[in-house]
Design an enzyme around this catalytic site. Structure first.
Site, PDB file in Angstrom:
ATOM      1  N   HIS A 121       8.385  22.700   0.887  1.00  0.00           N
ATOM      2  CA  HIS A 121       8.276  22.547  -1.047  1.00  0.00           C
ATOM      3  C   HIS A 121       7.102  24.255  -0.979  1.00  0.00           C
ATOM      4  O   HIS A 121       6.607  24.664   0.166  1.00  0.00           O
ATOM      5  CB  HIS A 121       7.480  21.593  -1.732  1.00  0.00           C
ATOM      6  CG  HIS A 121       7.231  21.388  -2.906  1.00  0.00           C
ATOM      7  ND1 HIS A 121       6.152  22.330  -3.465  1.00  0.00           N
ATOM      8  CD2 HIS A 121       7.400  21.011  -3.717  1.00  0.00           C
ATOM      9  CE1 HIS A 121       5.765  22.589  -4.567  1.00  0.00           C
ATOM     10  NE2 HIS A 121       7.092  20.706  -5.131  1.00  0.00           N
ATOM     11  N   ASP A 198       3.514  16.972   5.000  1.00  0.00           N
ATOM     12  CA  ASP A 198       3.720  17.262   3.988  1.00  0.00           C
ATOM     13  C   ASP A 198       4.290  15.383   3.113  1.00  0.00           C
ATOM     14  O   ASP A 198       5.349  16.052   3.565  1.00  0.00           O
ATOM     15  CB  ASP A 198       3.800  18.159   3.253  1.00  0.00           C
ATOM     16  CG  ASP A 198       4.179  18.068   1.396  1.00  0.00           C
ATOM     17  OD1 ASP A 198       4.234  17.018   0.715  1.00  0.00           O
ATOM     18  OD2 ASP A 198       4.553  18.909   0.988  1.00  0.00           O
ATOM     19  N   GLN A 201       6.179  13.206  -1.121  1.00  0.00           N
ATOM     20  CA  GLN A 201       7.156  12.213  -1.285  1.00  0.00           C
ATOM     21  C   GLN A 201       7.232  11.087  -0.602  1.00  0.00           C
ATOM     22  O   GLN A 201       7.911  10.475  -0.608  1.00  0.00           O
ATOM     23  CB  GLN A 201       8.600  13.465  -1.450  1.00  0.00           C
ATOM     24  CG  GLN A 201       8.481  13.931  -2.506  1.00  0.00           C
ATOM     25  CD  GLN A 201       8.617  13.606  -3.889  1.00  0.00           C
ATOM     26  OE1 GLN A 201       8.492  12.755  -4.259  1.00  0.00           O
ATOM     27  NE2 GLN A 201       7.962  14.430  -4.470  1.00  0.00           N
ATOM     28  N   LYS A 224       1.531  11.302  -8.019  1.00  0.00           N
ATOM     29  CA  LYS A 224       3.219  10.486  -8.252  1.00  0.00           C
ATOM     30  C   LYS A 224       2.937   9.374  -6.722  1.00  0.00           C
ATOM     31  O   LYS A 224       4.109   8.535  -6.892  1.00  0.00           O
ATOM     32  CB  LYS A 224       3.488  11.579  -6.596  1.00  0.00           C
ATOM     33  CG  LYS A 224       3.828  13.229  -6.918  1.00  0.00           C
ATOM     34  CD  LYS A 224       4.458  14.198  -5.981  1.00  0.00           C
ATOM     35  CE  LYS A 224       4.492  15.070  -6.287  1.00  0.00           C
ATOM     36  NZ  LYS A 224       5.499  15.644  -7.289  1.00  0.00           N
ATOM     37  N   CYS A 364      10.284  23.535  -7.703  1.00  0.00           N
ATOM     38  CA  CYS A 364       9.444  24.189  -6.746  1.00  0.00           C
ATOM     39  C   CYS A 364      10.219  24.329  -5.380  1.00  0.00           C
ATOM     40  O   CYS A 364       9.566  24.252  -4.222  1.00  0.00           O
ATOM     41  CB  CYS A 364       7.826  23.551  -6.613  1.00  0.00           C
ATOM     42  SG  CYS A 364       7.405  23.204  -8.404  1.00  0.00           S
TER      43      CYS A 364
HETATM   44  N1  C6P Z   1       7.221  18.182  -6.560  1.00  0.00           N
HETATM   45  C1  C6P Z   1       8.862  17.286  -7.451  1.00  0.00           C
HETATM   46  O1  C6P Z   1       8.898  17.629  -9.079  1.00  0.00           O
HETATM   47  P1  C6P Z   1       1.626  18.733  -6.075  1.00  0.00           P
HETATM   48  O2  C6P Z   1       1.797  19.886  -7.739  1.00  0.00           O
HETATM   49  O3  C6P Z   1      -0.006  19.838  -5.438  1.00  0.00           O
HETATM   50  O4  C6P Z   1       0.953  17.485  -6.485  1.00  0.00           O
HETATM   51  O5  C6P Z   1       2.746  18.578  -4.783  1.00  0.00           O
HETATM   52  C2  C6P Z   1       3.182  19.480  -4.776  1.00  0.00           C
HETATM   53  C3  C6P Z   1       4.647  19.010  -3.622  1.00  0.00           C
HETATM   54  C4  C6P Z   1       4.446  19.727  -2.317  1.00  0.00           C
HETATM   55  N2  C6P Z   1       5.180  18.660  -1.588  1.00  0.00           N
HETATM   56  C5  C6P Z   1       6.232  17.793  -1.560  1.00  0.00           C
HETATM   57  C6  C6P Z   1       7.387  17.897  -0.879  1.00  0.00           C
HETATM   58  C7  C6P Z   1       6.460  17.938  -3.519  1.00  0.00           C
HETATM   59  O6  C6P Z   1       7.812  17.232  -3.864  1.00  0.00           O
HETATM   60  C8  C6P Z   1       5.356  19.009  -3.861  1.00  0.00           C
HETATM   61  C9  C6P Z   1       5.704  18.362  -6.028  1.00  0.00           C
HETATM   62  C10 C6P Z   1       7.713  17.962  -7.574  1.00  0.00           C
HETATM   63  O7  C6P Z   1       9.413  17.625  -6.630  1.00  0.00           O
HETATM   64  C11 C6P Z   1       6.879  18.823  -8.639  1.00  0.00           C
HETATM   65  S1  C6P Z   1       6.926  20.908  -8.445  1.00  0.00           S
END
Ligand code: C6P
Length: 410
Positions: A121, A198, A201, A224, A364
């Site tokens: 991401h 990371d 997910q 999430k 993203c």
């Molecule tokens: N992906 C998706 O719809 P934040 O925005 O900081 O809470 O999470 C960022 C992030 C980092 N790593 C991974 C693997 C992610 O999937 C995400 C967030 C969301 O897929 C929003 S772009």
């Protein structure tokens, strides 16, 4: 898992969208919130809202006690050695930036290497691009197999004496790939590098044990995993965190301050400058309770079987292309796909008319779309409140969308 009982805990799911029951298939973007989390937020703001670590009055003491209890609860959720290894931040993005700035800029030298891969991401890519630019370090990338899994041949080739850090997602938000992070962490450690996972997910969807993984850092977002927005976590090994300089400076992270200099508090408070998201942390503890009551193994089984069920049906529809590992491989709770001839944004708009919420775009994660040679994709993602009947409804709606477009395009 009793999905119908779970659904009753989510008031938002009871509504109609465009006159149809809401089918929420966008939990990878953000999850919905159950009653116990909503109650925890409500109770905090109604009965003991106060700033933490500052007052000696009753409300402040209670807020401080619950905030620190939330830290300990989160530590237990991911099997961290203790609460001092849990830093409250805004989200995964801030957690990774904290490491890239506070650790990366202090430790990386020209010619050092940070190892990533194409499925990351932007949150686990851009902070490293910025840090590499500032320090003269290089980014190196592992290869993926044709089905979107880490190619182990490239691990031995890319990791080496110049590697300082491996940063990898545990579950891809586009492919659904579940990466073997314990093995990757071990490979990083063998060359003397640190490993950041990371968990955006993975932590919401599967048991994650940082002690078993032996990762040096784990980043994830509360929103999430049933908690409110604006609360996230950086787990770090205590000895590494203790040695790092702070990321933000300000109130509450200091020990003693003069006009010229300052000393820091112990971890974790050294990294929490300014008023934190107290309500968010408390909501995250309530979310951990909720998920642990269901059992994270059951949560994973539920999400993954819905994803496999959706995948199997999509593969039967001519003109639907699905991405990520094949059906016989493990998969996170999501499926990204395209319907030939329909832009994902148009598809998403049509599904919205049917009450179905999916995500469309690059999620993203542009590099993995470049790797797939597609500009964008549609994505259905699942959580504890989704049912096989909702997957059937999605599949039927996809068929109708296909027919509609075939008719319109003649
Ligand atoms: N992906 C998706 O719809 P934040 O925005 O900081 O809470 O999470 C960022 C992030 C980092 N790593 C991974 C693997 C992610 O999937 C995400 C967030 C969301 O897929 C929003 S772009």
């Amino acid at each position: 898992m009793d999905t119908q009982a779970v659904r009753r805990d989510f008031p938002i799911l009871r509504q109609l969208v465009h006159g149809k029951p809401l089918v929420y298939l966008d939990s990878a973007a953000t999850s919905q919130k159950p009653e116990p989390v909503l109650r925890a937020l409500d109770e905090y703001y109604r009965t003991y809202n106060a700033n933490v670590h500052r007052g000696v009055h009753v409300l402040s003491e209670l807020a401080t006690e619950r905030y620190e209890a939330a830290r300990a609860r989160v530590a237990r959720f991911i099997h961290a050695p203790g609460p001092e290894s849990i830093l409250f931040v805004r989200n995964t993005t801030e957690a990774i930036n904290l490491v890239a700035y506070a650790w990366g800029r202090a430790h990386l030298r020209p010619g050092d290497e940070v190892v990533l891969n194409p499925m990351e991401h932007h949150s686990n890519l851009i902070p490293w691009q910025l840090t590499a630019r500032a320090t003269g370090a290089h980014l190196r990338f592992l290869d993926l197999t044709p089905t979107g899994e880490i190619d182990w041949n490239s691990v031995d080739r890319v990791l080496g004496p110049r590697t300082r850090l491996l940063a990898v997602t545990q579950v891809s938000n586009v492919l659904g790939t579940i990466n073997p992070v314990a093995e990757l962490v071990a490979a990083a450690h063998r060359v003397g590098a640190l490993a950041l996972v990371d968990g955006a997910q993975s932590v919401p969807h599967m048991p994650v044990d940082v002690t078993a993984l032996d990762c040096d850092f784990l980043a994830f977002s509360g929103h999430k995993m049933l908690a409110s927005m604006g609360i996230g976590v950086l787990y770090g090994k205590p000895d590494i965190l203790a040695e790092m300089d702070p990321f933000f400076g300000g109130g509450e992270m200091i020990d003693e301050v003069t006009l010229e200099s300052a000393t820091w508090k112990e971890i974790p408070w050294k990294f929490e400058a300014g008023t934190p998201n107290v309500a968010g942390a408390i909501s995250l503890a309530a979310a951990c309770n909720y998920l642990d009551q269901l059992g994270m193994a059951q949560v994973q089984e539920h999400g993954s079987s819905l994803a496999h069920y959706a995948l199997a049906q999509m593969q039967q529809i001519p003109g639907v292309e699905v991405y990520g590992p094949p059906a016989d491989r493990p998969r996170g709770a999501l499926v990204a796909f395209n319907v030939r001839g329909i832009h994902p944004h148009d598809l998403s708009t049509i599904l919205d008319q049917e009450g179905i919420a999916i995500r469309a775009g690059h999620h993203c994660a542009q590099p993995i779309h470049q790797w797939l040679h597609i500009p964008a994709s549609a994505r259905a993602s699942f959580y504890i409140y989704n049912t096989p009947a909702e997957v059937d409804y999605l599949i039927a709606a996809l068929q109708r969308a296909k027919e509609y477009f075939a008719h319109v395009l003649g």
